[in-house]
Design a protein around this motif. Structure first.
Motif, PDB file in Angstrom:
ATOM      1  N   GLN A  75      -2.448 -15.710  -0.981  1.00 16.28           N
ATOM      2  CA  GLN A  75      -3.904 -15.800  -1.002  1.00 16.28           C
ATOM      3  C   GLN A  75      -4.387 -16.989  -0.183  1.00 16.28           C
ATOM      4  OE1 GLN A  75      -6.122 -13.767  -1.871  1.00 16.28           O
ATOM      5  NE2 GLN A  75      -7.940 -15.065  -1.767  1.00 16.28           N
TER       6      GLN A  75
ATOM      7  N   GLN B 289      -3.136 -17.973   2.578  1.00 19.59           N
ATOM      8  CA  GLN B 289      -3.152 -17.526   3.968  1.00 19.59           C
ATOM      9  C   GLN B 289      -4.399 -16.688   4.267  1.00 19.59           C
ATOM     10  OE1 GLN B 289      -2.359 -14.017   5.067  1.00 19.59           O
ATOM     11  NE2 GLN B 289      -2.913 -14.613   7.150  1.00 19.59           N
ATOM     12  N   ILE B 290      -4.745 -15.794   3.352  1.00 14.24           N
ATOM     13  CA  ILE B 290      -5.957 -14.984   3.511  1.00 14.24           C
ATOM     14  C   ILE B 290      -7.171 -15.913   3.636  1.00 14.24           C
ATOM     15  CG2 ILE B 290      -7.498 -13.321   2.382  1.00 14.24           C
ATOM     16  CD1 ILE B 290      -5.007 -11.897   3.118  1.00 14.24           C
TER      17      ILE B 290
ATOM     18  N   GLN C 186      -7.326 -17.831   7.139  1.00 15.61           N
ATOM     19  CA  GLN C 186      -7.208 -17.100   8.395  1.00 15.61           C
ATOM     20  C   GLN C 186      -8.362 -17.429   9.339  1.00 15.61           C
ATOM     21  OE1 GLN C 186      -9.241 -14.467   9.647  1.00 15.61           O
ATOM     22  NE2 GLN C 186      -7.933 -14.014  11.405  1.00 15.61           N
ATOM     23  N   ARG C 187      -9.563 -17.386   8.820  1.00 15.98           N
ATOM     24  CA  ARG C 187     -10.719 -17.617   9.672  1.00 15.98           C
ATOM     25  C   ARG C 187     -10.781 -19.071  10.138  1.00 15.98           C
ATOM     26  NH1 ARG C 187     -13.864 -14.909  13.238  1.00 15.98           N
ATOM     27  NH2 ARG C 187     -15.827 -16.041  13.499  1.00 15.98           N
TER      28      ARG C 187
ATOM     29  N   ASP D 127       2.203 -14.954  11.922  1.00 18.11           N
ATOM     30  CA  ASP D 127       2.465 -14.620  10.518  1.00 18.11           C
ATOM     31  C   ASP D 127       3.971 -14.598  10.293  1.00 18.11           C
ATOM     32  OD1 ASP D 127      -0.141 -12.163  10.787  1.00 18.11           O
ATOM     33  OD2 ASP D 127      -0.279 -14.142   9.849  1.00 18.11           O
TER      34      ASP D 127
ATOM     35  N   THR E   7       4.546 -11.068   5.873  1.00 19.26           N
ATOM     36  CA  THR E   7       3.210 -11.575   5.548  1.00 19.26           C
ATOM     37  C   THR E   7       2.240 -11.196   6.660  1.00 19.26           C
ATOM     38  OG1 THR E   7       3.219 -13.734   6.686  1.00 19.26           O
ATOM     39  CG2 THR E   7       4.338 -13.633   4.550  1.00 19.26           C
ATOM     40  N   GLY E   8       0.971 -11.273   6.363  1.00 17.01           N
ATOM     41  CA  GLY E   8      -0.039 -10.990   7.388  1.00 17.01           C
ATOM     42  C   GLY E   8       0.203  -9.659   8.064  1.00 17.01           C
TER      43      GLY E   8
ATOM     44  N   PHE F  28       0.397 -11.011  -4.531  1.00 16.04           N
ATOM     45  CA  PHE F  28       1.457 -11.003  -3.523  1.00 16.04           C
ATOM     46  C   PHE F  28       2.790 -11.050  -4.259  1.00 16.04           C
ATOM     47  CE2 PHE F  28      -1.136 -11.533   0.231  1.00 16.04           C
ATOM     48  CZ  PHE F  28      -2.323 -12.008  -0.311  1.00 16.04           C
TER      49      PHE F  28
ATOM     50  N   ASP G   7     -11.383 -16.522  -3.147  1.00 21.48           N
ATOM     51  CA  ASP G   7     -11.812 -15.526  -2.180  1.00 21.48           C
ATOM     52  C   ASP G   7     -12.943 -16.142  -1.362  1.00 21.48           C
ATOM     53  OD1 ASP G   7     -11.349 -12.943  -4.586  1.00 21.48           O
ATOM     54  OD2 ASP G   7     -10.175 -13.314  -2.770  1.00 21.48           O
TER      55      ASP G   7
ATOM     56  N   TYR H 255     -10.525 -10.965   6.309  1.00 19.79           N
ATOM     57  CA  TYR H 255     -10.128 -10.379   7.594  1.00 19.79           C
ATOM     58  C   TYR H 255      -9.403  -9.057   7.413  1.00 19.79           C
ATOM     59  CZ  TYR H 255      -5.090 -11.784   7.866  1.00 19.79           C
ATOM     60  OH  TYR H 255      -3.731 -11.906   7.698  1.00 19.79           O
TER      61      TYR H 255
ATOM     62  N   ARG I 106      -3.912  -8.482   1.061  1.00 22.20           N
ATOM     63  CA  ARG I 106      -3.203  -7.800   2.162  1.00 22.20           C
ATOM     64  C   ARG I 106      -3.148  -6.284   1.923  1.00 22.20           C
ATOM     65  NH1 ARG I 106       2.623  -7.801   3.299  1.00 22.20           N
ATOM     66  NH2 ARG I 106       2.933  -7.771   5.560  1.00 22.20           N
TER      67      ARG I 106
END
Lengths: 270, 322
Positions: free
Chosen positions: A38, A40-41, A44-45, A65, A69-70, A183, A248, B40, B46
């Motif tokens: 989470q 990483q999510i 990302q931006r 990534d 992952t990713g 995850f 989030d 994204y 994911r």
């Protein structure tokens, strides 16, 4: 920005290269090592915007990534720390192929910082510098953080959450360790995460390492002090920021806090 | 399974990843996946990556991508407004799959606010043969809302989590914090516009699956989230499912597995020859077939399954490969 697949056929990784746009006198490239799951999510931006900004001031940036992952190949079941350390080496080699004329700096955030510290011992050509942001130096505590965040996320998400979740969190040490905020974590990864310890995280003697951490983060401060006593060139720079790693994206926790962007640019430019 | 990144759309501004079965698509339908709120293209937890790979195992191709200005996609050069731009972006994604792989039938999967974009493009583009809206439009009656609040009230003394959620809600109200534009409450597209749009889709033979999670409510007595529509005939024609065990962002691996199974079963039934799952039961197979675009045609530029590119630019601009 140019996306690409790289690595071996058995371990294809997704990467994104942000070529430097100008200023040929700047001879720097940055490899951005992401956090896990989470986190990483969440970042990302931030990493995307940072990479764009670096490219605009003449610094090549490469995001990627880890396997499983990713957008990289592999499933979450395949994720484990040693493989991810090798992935950093593979990404480093890829960036060398793209811009071998430049000094390479590694930026790692959270577990990405820990992995970078570990991977620096493995690559034949170590990075010139490392910037390690909020590294995980106590794996057992990190797993506990993620377990608690996982239960909190479920409780926030369901209309009427299961009231047994907190009892399980408190009474069953293995509960919610295989599912870290959605995850999957295989048994090997869980063991590796819990084994992360400041005592077993020596810094490679690259030219310079900067550790960015909250001034109240005592475990990181102790770890850095321990490294300095071993005469490893490292400095601890206080960095308090509003990013909530496991949240989030939502309006009350900015996706790309301006102060974070500015600080990271400044640290990488030095 | 083969995957490759692709830049597409005007100026190659949109970034996506195409996933297809290792031996080439065996099902002439592709799934289109995109952002949920500001997250994204990988999706919350994911999930879009997991969907794409699960669907590849079932023979489907997928494209997951970032709408303009989100994730790794650049903002549009000539912005049209968010909704109009997202429709153009979704069509650009479908055009890309059609160009590269020759597939002309699509299932659009919209999460939360993405359901609004999905419905908009499905109305306009007959290539969309299936639309999944997850925790999208919500038109509950007063009875439904009262029952939900009563259940929460009854749980309050026994459930610390419900107490904390209630306190957080009260604090937000008191502090009047910024509106959560990416919350699970879908944008107010208007009930009548929803009714008209879905009716048009069903008449065209497009399958509509309205899926709701245990985030919006703990129980569903029968199409509660659309109960205000009051149109029994329309409601019966929508494939409506409520799954209490899954939540809005599929926070647990277990909920993801339930979702993936449900989606896979629905998509396979939809793509199979014969009556489509969720389609208008009143329409004959011939009518649905007549409304559908032609099936896959071979396209000269489609990559052989064994030679998926390391990266692709639809404009033809060179991309480096690893």
């Amino acid at each position: 920005m140019k996306p690409m697949l790289f690595g071996t056929p058995e371990r294809r990784l997704m990467g994104l290269h942000h070529p430097a746009e100008s200023r040929p006198e700047v001879r720097l490239a940055v490899l951005l090592c992401p956090p896990l799951g989470q986190e990483q999510i969440r970042t990302q931006r931030l990493y995307r915007v940072l990479a764009d900004r670096l490219a605009r001031i003449g610094i090549d940036a490469f995001r990627f990534d880890y396997f499983g992952t990713g957008d990289s190949a592999g499933d979450e079941e395949d994720g484990e720390l040693e493989g991810w350390q090798r992935d950093i080496g593979t990404a480093h080699a890829q960036l060398q192929r793209l811009r071998g004329d430049r000094r390479i700096v590694w930026l790692g955030a959270r577990l990405g910082a820990t992995l970078a510290a570990q991977a620096a011992h493995l690559v034949p050509d170590a990075p010139a510098r490392m910037v390690l942001w909020d590294p995980v130096v106590d794996g057992a505590a990190y797993v506990e953080e993620l377990r608690a965040a996982h239960v909190d996320a479920i409780e926030q998400s369901y209309c009427i959450p299961d009231r047994g979740l907190r009892r399980r969190l408190a009474d069953e040490p293995e509960a919610f360790t295989d599912d870290l905020l959605g995850f999957f974590a295989a048994p090997a990864l869980r063991r590796q995460l819990r084994d992360i310890s400041a005592l077993r995280l020596p810094l490679a003697p690259v030219e310079d390492t900067t550790v960015l951490a909250d001034p109240d983060n005592a475990p990181v401060a102790r770890w850095v002090e321990g490294q300095r006593s071993g005469e490893v060139p490292v400095r601890l720079a206080p960095f308090r920021h509003p990013l909530v790693w496991t949240s989030d994206p939502h309006p009350n926790n900015a996706m790309v806090p301006a102060e974070v962007l500015q600080r990271l640019q400044a640290e990488l430019r030095e | 399974m083969k995957e490759f990144p692709v830049l597409f759309g005007p100026g190659d501004a949109l970034m996506g990843v195409v996933t297809s079965p290792a031996d080439g698509p065996s099902v002439p339908v592709a799934c289109v996946l995109y952002n949920m709120g500001a997250t994204y293209r990988a999706g919350p937890r994911r999930i879009n990556v997991k969907i794409a790979r699960q669907m590849a195992r079932l023979g489907f191709t997928s494209i997951r991508f970032d709408l303009s200005g989100l994730g790794d996609s650049a903002p549009p050069v000539d912005p049209k407004g968010f909704m109009a731009q997202s429709v153009l972006d979704l069509q650009a994604a479908m055009n890309t799959v059609e160009t590269v792989l020759g597939i002309r039938r699509f299932i659009v999967i919209g999460f939360c606010s993405g359901a609004v974009n999905g419905l908009a493009v499905a109305q306009l583009d007959p290539r969309v043969i299936g639309l999944l809206m997850f925790d999208g439009f919500s038109f509950p009656t007063g009875r439904v809302l009262k029952e939900r609040n009563l259940r929460r009230l009854l749980a309050l003394p026994f459930n610390p989590a419900v107490r904390e959620k209630t306190m957080r809600w009260l604090r937000r109200k008191v502090n009047a914090q910024a509106p959560d534009i990416f919350s699970y409450e879908a944008a107010d597209a208007g009930m009548e516009r929803y009714r008209e749009a879905v009716t048009r889709l069903l008449e065209r033979g497009t399958a509509v699956l309205a899926l709701y999670s245990g985030t919006l409510q703990a129980h569903d007595r029968g199409r509660d989230q659309l109960s205000l529509l009051g149109d029994a005939q329309l409601l019966q024609r929508i494939d409506y499912r409520f799954v209490a065990d899954i939540d809005h962002t599929l926070t647990t691996v277990a909920s993801q597995r339930i979702f993936l199974q449900l989606l896979g079963d629905w998509a396979v039934a939809l793509a199979a020859p014969g009556p489509a799952a969720g389609g208008d039961p009143g329409a004959s197979t011939a009518q649905r077939a007549a409304n559908m675009p032609p099936l896959v045609r071979q396209h000269r530029s489609a990559p052989d399954a064994a030679d998926a590119p390391a990266a692709m630019s639809m404009s033809g601009a060179p991309l480096r490969s690893g």
